[in-house]
Scaffold this motif. Structure first.
Motif, PDB file in Angstrom:
ATOM      1  N   LEU B  96       0.868  -1.195   0.172  1.00 51.91           N
ATOM      2  CA  LEU B  96      -0.031   0.125  -0.045  1.00 51.91           C
ATOM      3  C   LEU B  96       0.830   1.311  -0.046  1.00 51.91           C
ATOM      4  CD1 LEU B  96      -2.892  -1.099   2.341  1.00 51.91           C
ATOM      5  CD2 LEU B  96      -3.195  -0.596   0.074  1.00 51.91           C
ATOM      6  N   GLU B 100       0.252   4.109  -2.469  1.00 47.23           N
ATOM      7  CA  GLU B 100       0.019   5.656  -1.948  1.00 47.23           C
ATOM      8  C   GLU B 100       0.853   6.579  -2.784  1.00 47.23           C
ATOM      9  OE1 GLU B 100       0.565   6.174   2.332  1.00 47.23           O
ATOM     10  OE2 GLU B 100       0.208   8.306   1.863  1.00 47.23           O
ATOM     11  N   GLN B 242       1.232   8.393   4.763  1.00 51.29           N
ATOM     12  CA  GLN B 242       0.601   7.761   5.487  1.00 51.29           C
ATOM     13  C   GLN B 242       1.030   6.534   6.061  1.00 51.29           C
ATOM     14  OE1 GLN B 242      -1.061   9.439   7.727  1.00 51.29           O
ATOM     15  NE2 GLN B 242      -2.361  10.937   6.739  1.00 51.29           N
ATOM     16  N   SER B 243       1.213   5.795   4.827  1.00 43.94           N
ATOM     17  CA  SER B 243       1.634   4.169   5.041  1.00 43.94           C
ATOM     18  C   SER B 243       2.797   4.119   5.578  1.00 43.94           C
ATOM     19  CB  SER B 243       1.597   3.413   3.745  1.00 43.94           C
ATOM     20  OG  SER B 243       1.912   4.255   2.865  1.00 43.94           O
ATOM     21  N   PHE B 246       2.414   4.334   9.251  1.00 47.45           N
ATOM     22  CA  PHE B 246       1.883   2.941   9.801  1.00 47.45           C
ATOM     23  C   PHE B 246       2.881   2.098   9.816  1.00 47.45           C
ATOM     24  CE2 PHE B 246       0.255  -1.342   8.926  1.00 47.45           C
ATOM     25  CZ  PHE B 246      -0.902  -1.407   9.742  1.00 47.45           C
TER      26      PHE B 246
END
Lengths: 209, 253
Positions: B96, B100, B242-243, B246
């Protein structure tokens, strides 16, 4: 052109404000917001007051159940407080609506844990942003011996990632970890099923009895 | 000349968002048409023929009808769902991360076949080496290259002088490496070791992730390369990835 918050020609400031507030609700666009606002303007005052009081009551009364994190009027919630429920099974769901769907089946008599979300790398949602720490704390401190954790996250990329995270965290704990069966839906057709669903349906096939 | 009312494409779903009662709006990277937002009507209904087709990181063959606001999917067939990168939350997050960044660096309806190929090659590389960071760093640099933001790695970006070994620094905002004598104003300059610079040059020279040699890169050098590329990506993207946040948050989990 309807601009939420601004009274449209022929409208009023209070109606414009109501349209703006309704427009913030999920699935309510500006046209729908206007339609609902005009409907509210025309219903009897006590009916409108009842709606307003129901909205305020939800915010005043509703809280998270201290055990399962479901939305409830009193903690512990009815399910957690019910001595008839199996206390050795916990079903983990993403959302309170998923709990309602499972309860509708009347096929499950254990307890629940509501995550209020899923791990979402694309949206920066990590384990601390949903009710995962509360789940692990609950399992670590469980007074009754727990037999099974049923992971009932949605069969989506993010739901599966969340299930994997929980499974890895609980592996070695001695608790049986299961997840809901995956495969073809009732009324579905093989021809249009995607490869992932078909693969899971094949691997999860069961003998006819 | 009027455009045909329907078209076909091969595309990778980068992200999806829910719309209406049962619809899905998918952002896809297609080889033929670049990045597209398409509407899959009823795709969340259990009995829909499109159900399950638009999960992120699914390669599809689609037929699309042009719409007023959004183009609408009329047919979809899964080519591969990249199941091997979806076996765990960490590999999923790595894949992901690729999605992204591709989404962030791609322009709508602007075909970039090389970027499409790089994306698929990187997903395959993640499947083959789930816990190796090198394919991701290769992707970072190649993505910058294919998007027109390749950082300078051989000369000083300010004075143009060729870099001398051990006498170089790096500034994401300035566009790459700097000699010790140059310091563009309002630019965050970071040290960059010679091994880290060599790794960056190696990544730049390697066309495909499958061509990456098997290297035993010290963790400190890997961190330096990651840090330089991450700063460059964020500089051009103008927002945090964002990933990546994470991945950082779940590294120790």
């Amino acid at each position: 052109m309807i601009t939420p918050g601004q009274p449209t020609p022929g409208s009023t400031r209070s109606l414009g404000q109501l349209v703006a507030e309704l427009n913030r609700l999920p699935g309510v666009g500006p046209k729908s917001a206007q339609r609902i606002a005009y409907h509210i303007a025309q219903i009897p005052a006590e009916e409108a007051r009842g709606l307003a009081e129901a909205i305020i009551a939800v915010k005043d009364v509703l809280l998270f159940c201290a055990e399962c994190r479901n939305l409830t009027d009193a903690s512990p919630c009815d399910i957690c407080a019910n001595p008839q429920r199996n206390r050795d099974q916990i079903c983990v769901v993403e959302d309170p609506r998923d709990l309602v769907a499972l309860e509708r089946t009347r096929a499950y008599r254990g307890l629940y844990h509501v995550l209020h979300g899923v791990l979402s790398p694309l949206n920066g949602v990590g384990p601390e942003d949903i009710h995962l720490p509360q789940l692990f704390a609950r399992l670590d401190g469980a007074s009754d011996p727990l037999q099974e954790v049923i992971i009932a996250t949605n069969p989506t990329l993010e739901g599966d990632a969340t299930a994997d995270f929980i499974q890895r965290r609980l592996s070695g704990s001695g608790v049986t970890i299961t997840h809901l069966a995956r495969g073809l839906p009732v009324g579905g057709t093989l021809e249009f099923a995607d490869d992932t669903t078909l693969t899971r349906a094949l691997s999860g096939r069961s003998p006819l009895e | 000349m009027t455009q045909p009312r329907t078209y076909r494409a091969v595309g990778l779903t980068l992200r999806k968002r829910l719309a209406g009662e049962a619809d899905v709006i998918a952002t896809m990277l297609t080889r033929e048409h670049g990045k597209l937002d398409v509407l899959a009507r009823g795709a969340r209904r259990l009995t829909s023929k499109l159900m399950g087709h638009f999960e992120p990181l699914t390669l599809l063959r689609v037929a699309v009808a042009r719409g007023r606001a959004l183009d609408v999917i009329s047919e979809a067939e899964v080519i591969t769902a990249f199941q091997s990168v979806k076996t765990g939350y960490q590999t999923t997050a790595r894949a992901l991360y690729v999605a992204e960044l591709v989404d962030g660096f791609s322009a709508e309806s602007n075909a970039n076949p090389a970027l499409f190929d790089l994306t698929l090659q990187t997903l395959n590389a993640i499947a083959e080496q789930p816990m190796s960071d090198l394919p991701l760093r290769h992707f970072d640099l190649r993505l910058l290259d294919l998007s027109g933001f390749l950082p300078e790695l051989y000369c000083c970006i300010d004075c143009g002088a060729e870099l001398e070994p051990e006498r170089h620094r790096y500034a994401a905002g300035a566009g790459g490496t700097l000699c010790p004598d140059c310091a563009p104003p309002d630019t965050l300059i970071r040290p960059l070791s010679l091994p880290a610079l060599k790794v960056l040059r190696l990544l730049h020279r390697t066309a495909q992730p499958a061509g990456l040699p098997s290297l035993n890169i010290p963790a400190a050098v890997q961190n330096e390369v990651h840090s330089a590329l991450s700063a460059t990506l964020q500089y051009w993207l103008d927002r945090p990835v964002q990933s990546q946040r994470f991945l950082d948050a779940t590294k120790s989990a």
